[in-house]
Design an enzyme around this catalytic site. Structure first.
Site, PDB file in Angstrom:
ATOM      1  N   THR A  59       2.854 -12.721   2.988  1.00 20.75           N
ATOM      2  CA  THR A  59       1.959 -13.301   1.993  1.00 20.75           C
ATOM      3  C   THR A  59       2.630 -14.569   1.458  1.00 20.75           C
ATOM      4  O   THR A  59       3.707 -14.953   1.932  1.00 20.75           O
ATOM      5  CB  THR A  59       1.596 -12.271   0.901  1.00 20.75           C
ATOM      6  OG1 THR A  59       0.551 -12.821   0.096  1.00 20.75           O
ATOM      7  CG2 THR A  59       2.794 -11.906   0.024  1.00 20.75           C
ATOM      8  N   LYS A 117       1.955   2.056  -5.147  1.00 24.83           N
ATOM      9  CA  LYS A 117       2.477   1.469  -6.389  1.00 24.83           C
ATOM     10  C   LYS A 117       1.536   1.741  -7.568  1.00 24.83           C
ATOM     11  O   LYS A 117       1.989   2.045  -8.667  1.00 24.83           O
ATOM     12  CB  LYS A 117       2.644  -0.059  -6.218  1.00 24.83           C
ATOM     13  CG  LYS A 117       3.609  -0.440  -5.110  1.00 24.83           C
ATOM     14  CD  LYS A 117       3.670  -1.942  -4.898  1.00 24.83           C
ATOM     15  CE  LYS A 117       2.413  -2.550  -4.312  1.00 24.83           C
ATOM     16  NZ  LYS A 117       2.105  -2.160  -2.928  1.00 24.83           N
ATOM     17  N   GLN A 156       1.909  -6.190  -3.083  1.00 24.29           N
ATOM     18  CA  GLN A 156       2.370  -6.298  -1.688  1.00 24.29           C
ATOM     19  C   GLN A 156       3.656  -5.470  -1.507  1.00 24.29           C
ATOM     20  O   GLN A 156       3.826  -4.479  -2.177  1.00 24.29           O
ATOM     21  CB  GLN A 156       2.595  -7.766  -1.289  1.00 24.29           C
ATOM     22  CG  GLN A 156       1.326  -8.578  -1.148  1.00 24.29           C
ATOM     23  CD  GLN A 156       0.731  -9.066  -2.445  1.00 24.29           C
ATOM     24  OE1 GLN A 156       1.387  -9.713  -3.244  1.00 24.29           O
ATOM     25  NE2 GLN A 156      -0.537  -8.775  -2.687  1.00 24.29           N
ATOM     26  N   GLY A 203      -4.555  -4.350  -3.662  1.00 25.34           N
ATOM     27  CA  GLY A 203      -5.534  -3.314  -3.971  1.00 25.34           C
ATOM     28  C   GLY A 203      -4.756  -2.082  -4.373  1.00 25.34           C
ATOM     29  O   GLY A 203      -4.081  -1.474  -3.548  1.00 25.34           O
ATOM     30  N   HIS A 204      -4.778  -1.767  -5.670  1.00 27.02           N
ATOM     31  CA  HIS A 204      -3.981  -0.647  -6.180  1.00 27.02           C
ATOM     32  C   HIS A 204      -4.922   0.462  -6.624  1.00 27.02           C
ATOM     33  O   HIS A 204      -5.726   0.279  -7.531  1.00 27.02           O
ATOM     34  CB  HIS A 204      -3.089  -1.116  -7.339  1.00 27.02           C
ATOM     35  CG  HIS A 204      -2.096  -2.160  -6.924  1.00 27.02           C
ATOM     36  ND1 HIS A 204      -1.258  -2.799  -7.807  1.00 27.02           N
ATOM     37  CD2 HIS A 204      -1.788  -2.659  -5.701  1.00 27.02           C
ATOM     38  CE1 HIS A 204      -0.485  -3.651  -7.139  1.00 27.02           C
ATOM     39  NE2 HIS A 204      -0.805  -3.592  -5.864  1.00 27.02           N
ATOM     40  N   ASP A 258       0.803  -1.227   0.000  1.00 26.32           N
ATOM     41  CA  ASP A 258       0.000   0.000   0.000  1.00 26.32           C
ATOM     42  C   ASP A 258       0.836   1.278   0.000  1.00 26.32           C
ATOM     43  O   ASP A 258       0.420   2.307   0.525  1.00 26.32           O
ATOM     44  CB  ASP A 258      -0.963   0.023   1.207  1.00 26.32           C
ATOM     45  CG  ASP A 258      -1.871  -1.177   1.225  1.00 26.32           C
ATOM     46  OD1 ASP A 258      -2.240  -1.650   0.145  1.00 26.32           O
ATOM     47  OD2 ASP A 258      -2.204  -1.652   2.329  1.00 26.32           O
TER      48      ASP A 258
HETATM   49  P1  GDP Z   1      -0.686   0.294  -3.562  1.00 20.17           P
HETATM   50  O1  GDP Z   1      -1.286  -0.962  -3.063  1.00 20.17           O
HETATM   51  O2  GDP Z   1       0.789   0.354  -3.328  1.00 20.17           O
HETATM   52  O3  GDP Z   1      -1.027   0.598  -4.999  1.00 20.17           O
HETATM   53  O4  GDP Z   1      -1.306   1.477  -2.692  1.00 20.17           O
HETATM   54  P2  GDP Z   1      -2.865   1.654  -2.300  1.00 20.17           P
HETATM   55  O5  GDP Z   1      -3.588   2.122  -3.500  1.00 20.17           O
HETATM   56  O6  GDP Z   1      -3.377   0.459  -1.594  1.00 20.17           O
HETATM   57  O7  GDP Z   1      -2.744   2.791  -1.193  1.00 20.17           O
HETATM   58  C1  GDP Z   1      -2.209   4.045  -1.454  1.00 20.17           C
HETATM   59  C2  GDP Z   1      -3.292   5.111  -1.190  1.00 20.17           C
HETATM   60  O8  GDP Z   1      -2.688   6.391  -1.115  1.00 20.17           O
HETATM   61  C3  GDP Z   1      -4.311   5.219  -2.316  1.00 20.17           C
HETATM   62  O9  GDP Z   1      -5.559   5.556  -1.753  1.00 20.17           O
HETATM   63  C4  GDP Z   1      -3.780   6.362  -3.184  1.00 20.17           C
HETATM   64  O10 GDP Z   1      -4.818   7.042  -3.904  1.00 20.17           O
HETATM   65  C5  GDP Z   1      -3.206   7.261  -2.131  1.00 20.17           C
HETATM   66  N1  GDP Z   1      -2.031   8.046  -2.546  1.00 20.17           N
HETATM   67  C6  GDP Z   1      -1.016   7.685  -3.384  1.00 20.17           C
HETATM   68  N2  GDP Z   1      -0.084   8.656  -3.399  1.00 20.17           N
HETATM   69  C7  GDP Z   1      -0.508   9.622  -2.557  1.00 20.17           C
HETATM   70  C8  GDP Z   1       0.073  10.860  -2.108  1.00 20.17           C
HETATM   71  O11 GDP Z   1       1.164  11.244  -2.481  1.00 20.17           O
HETATM   72  N3  GDP Z   1      -0.657  11.583  -1.208  1.00 20.17           N
HETATM   73  C9  GDP Z   1      -1.862  11.166  -0.742  1.00 20.17           C
HETATM   74  N4  GDP Z   1      -2.489  11.950   0.141  1.00 20.17           N
HETATM   75  N5  GDP Z   1      -2.425  10.002  -1.140  1.00 20.17           N
HETATM   76  C10 GDP Z   1      -1.751   9.242  -2.017  1.00 20.17           C
HETATM   77  P1  IMO Z   2      -0.896  -4.226  -2.159  1.00 19.49           P
HETATM   78  O1  IMO Z   2      -0.461  -4.800  -3.483  1.00 19.49           O
HETATM   79  C1  IMO Z   2      -0.965  -4.618   2.185  1.00 19.49           C
HETATM   80  C2  IMO Z   2      -1.038  -8.678   3.818  1.00 19.49           C
HETATM   81  C3  IMO Z   2      -2.295  -9.052   4.555  1.00 19.49           C
HETATM   82  C4  IMO Z   2      -1.729 -10.012   5.586  1.00 19.49           C
HETATM   83  C5  IMO Z   2      -0.642 -10.742   4.798  1.00 19.49           C
HETATM   84  C6  IMO Z   2      -1.069 -12.090   4.242  1.00 19.49           C
HETATM   85  O2  IMO Z   2      -2.176  -3.489  -2.211  1.00 19.49           O
HETATM   86  O3  IMO Z   2       0.223  -3.452  -1.546  1.00 19.49           O
HETATM   87  P2  IMO Z   2      -2.653 -12.811   2.227  1.00 19.49           P
HETATM   88  O4  IMO Z   2      -4.103 -12.547   1.993  1.00 19.49           O
HETATM   89  O5  IMO Z   2      -1.756 -12.301   1.163  1.00 19.49           O
HETATM   90  O6  IMO Z   2      -2.376 -14.244   2.578  1.00 19.49           O
HETATM   91  O7  IMO Z   2      -2.313 -11.980   3.581  1.00 19.49           O
HETATM   92  O8  IMO Z   2      -0.292  -9.873   3.722  1.00 19.49           O
HETATM   93  N1  IMO Z   2      -1.244  -8.173   2.434  1.00 19.49           N
HETATM   94  C7  IMO Z   2      -1.183  -6.879   2.101  1.00 19.49           C
HETATM   95  N2  IMO Z   2      -1.008  -5.782   2.854  1.00 19.49           N
HETATM   96  N3  IMO Z   2      -1.072  -4.495   0.854  1.00 19.49           N
HETATM   97  C8  IMO Z   2      -1.215  -5.585   0.071  1.00 19.49           C
HETATM   98  O9  IMO Z   2      -1.193  -5.539  -1.272  1.00 19.49           O
HETATM   99  C9  IMO Z   2      -1.308  -6.854   0.694  1.00 19.49           C
HETATM  100  N4  IMO Z   2      -1.480  -8.116   0.246  1.00 19.49           N
HETATM  101  C10 IMO Z   2      -1.406  -8.913   1.321  1.00 19.49           C
HETATM  102  O10 IMO Z   2      -2.896  -7.939   5.151  1.00 19.49           O
HETATM  103  O11 IMO Z   2      -1.091  -9.291   6.616  1.00 19.49           O
HETATM  104 MG    MG Z   3      -2.820  -1.587  -1.792  1.00 21.59          MG
END
Ligand code: GDP
Ligand code: IMO
Ligand code: MG
Length: 370
Positions: A204, A16, A189, A40-41, A13
């Site tokens: 994971t 990416k 991840q 979840g991206h 999270d």
């Molecule tokens: P990922 O799994 O690495 O793709 O990241 P996620 O999408 O799960 O979580 C990142 C969150 O931060 C998302 O809700 C993005 O829209 C938000 N985000 C990304 N870059 C920024 C930033 O520079 N500032 C803020 N405030 N939010 C951001």
């Molecule tokens: P993105 O790509 C954050 C974590 C879960 C749990 C552990 C194992 O959005 O960054 P699993 O369901 O994979 O067996 O769970 O890994 N986890 C993540 N945490 N971002 C993710 O993906 C994750 N994918 C798995 O919360 O701790």
């Molecule tokens: Mg994510």
């Protein structure tokens, strides 16, 4: 040639999805190489806000071929739903721009049941999985009992919709590189959730680090040019497991970061645990992945915090914060002086160039730093 790789440097999270969407126009293909719909991206751009779980974040760019690599696990029902949701919002998803590896393993309904059953039985040693069947699907893969996407024809309701998307992704990527086209590999991840290198057993079930980018696509080391590590300007973790720089919930700054950063899981909606930037873990992550570029995300979330802490050698260093808003700033010289000092501090400590600083979720809320 070449392939560049985006990898989460922390516990996932990091942002990416934003970076892949932002960079995608320079590439002819974007490929996921590990994990499944535990990811979840989030992508916010002129087409709207999208939460992608399995389909690469390049899908919003019409010209790009999106690849779900052999290292991924695919829940067909979830994939079909994700495809339909995208199509309903006007995004093109056809065999012309999406291909799924025939070698990617299938998450079966039993895997989801088993994932949740195993979690229940772990009692005090819960991992906090996403409950999407990820672990059991990889268990069957390694036990050589799994079904792969090439077997999809055995399930009429899935096969009808998916079989035309299944193919030889390694060959496709190789042919693109042969034509001197660029490829972007999208990590899921983060390094500290890697099955081998993460905080086992709170990890994971796949290799989310650089090795996984190769085995999960069939590319070779000589194909790789840049390995870009994505880090938040602080740290979060969702699920259980060690988190050395975690801020205790009794400190109000934990709640400040949680709320300002909207730190709730994209996949499960769970509250993410929040902490300070952890240099010790970051060194480890750099060593494990060989990052030659770093992006620092969500700098704006630290706006208004008086004292910013950073964990180094299991101890905290305190740096002065800044009052001014950095939200949306796209020019490095316009950052408050203490924000520049914070970035310079991280760059010096990490000894890897910070080439991107993100100040908001949207594409243009980004600083490209030389
Ligand atoms: P990922 O799994 O690495 O793709 O990241 P996620 O999408 O799960 O979580 C990142 C969150 O931060 C998302 O809700 C993005 O829209 C938000 N985000 C990304 N870059 C920024 C930033 O520079 N500032 C803020 N405030 N939010 C951001
Ligand atoms: P993105 O790509 C954050 C974590 C879960 C749990 C552990 C194992 O959005 O960054 P699993 O369901 O994979 O067996 O769970 O890994 N986890 C993540 N945490 N971002 C993710 O993906 C994750 N994918 C798995 O919360 O701790
Ligand atoms: Mg994510």
């Amino acid at each position: 040639m070449p392939a560049d790789v985006v990898i989460g440097g922390q516990w996932g999270d990091e942002g990416k999805g934003k970076i892949v969407d932002l960079m995608a126009s320079d590439y002819s293909a974007v490929a996921r190489f590990s994990g499944g719909n535990n990811a979840g991206h989030t992508v916010i751009n002129d087409l709207g806000e999208f939460k992608l779980h399995l389909i690469p974040s390049g899908i919003l760019n019409r010209k790009i071929k999106c690849v779900i690599g052999n290292g991924c696990v695919v829940d067909p029902a979830v994939l079909i739903e994700e495809m339909e949701n995208l199509i309903n919002t006007g995004v093109k998803v056809t065999p012309e721009n999406l291909i799924i590896s025939n070698k990617a393993h299938i998450i079966m309904p039993e895997h989801i049941k088993l994932d949740n059953k195993q979690e229940k039985e772990r009692e005090d040693l819960k991992i906090g999985t996403t409950g999407r069947g990820i672990g059991p699907a990889y268990m069957d893969k390694v036990a050589r009992n799994g079904f792969r996407m090439e077997d999809i024809s055995r399930w009429p309701e899935w096969s009808e919709k998916l079989s035309k998307f299944v193919g030889d992704t390694q060959k496709l990527l190789r042919s693109k590189l042969g034509k001197k086209e660029n490829i972007l590999l999208e990590g899921a991840q983060g390094a500290l959730l890697d099955i081998d290198h993460g905080s086992y057993p709170f990890v994971t079930s796949s290799n989310s680090t650089i090795g996984g980018a190769l085995t999960g696509t069939g590319l070779v080391p000589a194909d790789i040019r840049n390995i870009i590590g994505i880090f938040k300007a602080y740290a979060t973790r969702v699920g259980e497991g060690p988190f050395p720089s975690e801020i205790p919930k009794t400190e109000s700054v934990a709640d400040y970061i949680l709320k300002k950063g909207h730190e709730f899981g994209t996949t499960t909606g769970r509250e993410r645990r929040c902490g300070w930037f952890d240099l010790d873990s970051a060194y480890y992550s750099i060593m494990t992945n060989g990052f030659n570029k770093i992006a620092i995300m969500k700098l704006d979330v630290l706006d208004g915090i008086k004292e910013i802490k950073v964990l180094k050698n299991d101890d905290y260093i305190t740096l002065p914060g800044w009052d001014q808003s950095t939200f949306g700033i796209d020019d490095y010289s316009k950052l408050p002086i203490n924000a520049i000092k914070y970035i310079e501090f991280l760059e010096e400590e990490l000894n890897v160039g910070i080439s991107i600083i993100s100040t908001g979720p949207e594409r243009n809320q980004t600083i490209f730093k030389s």
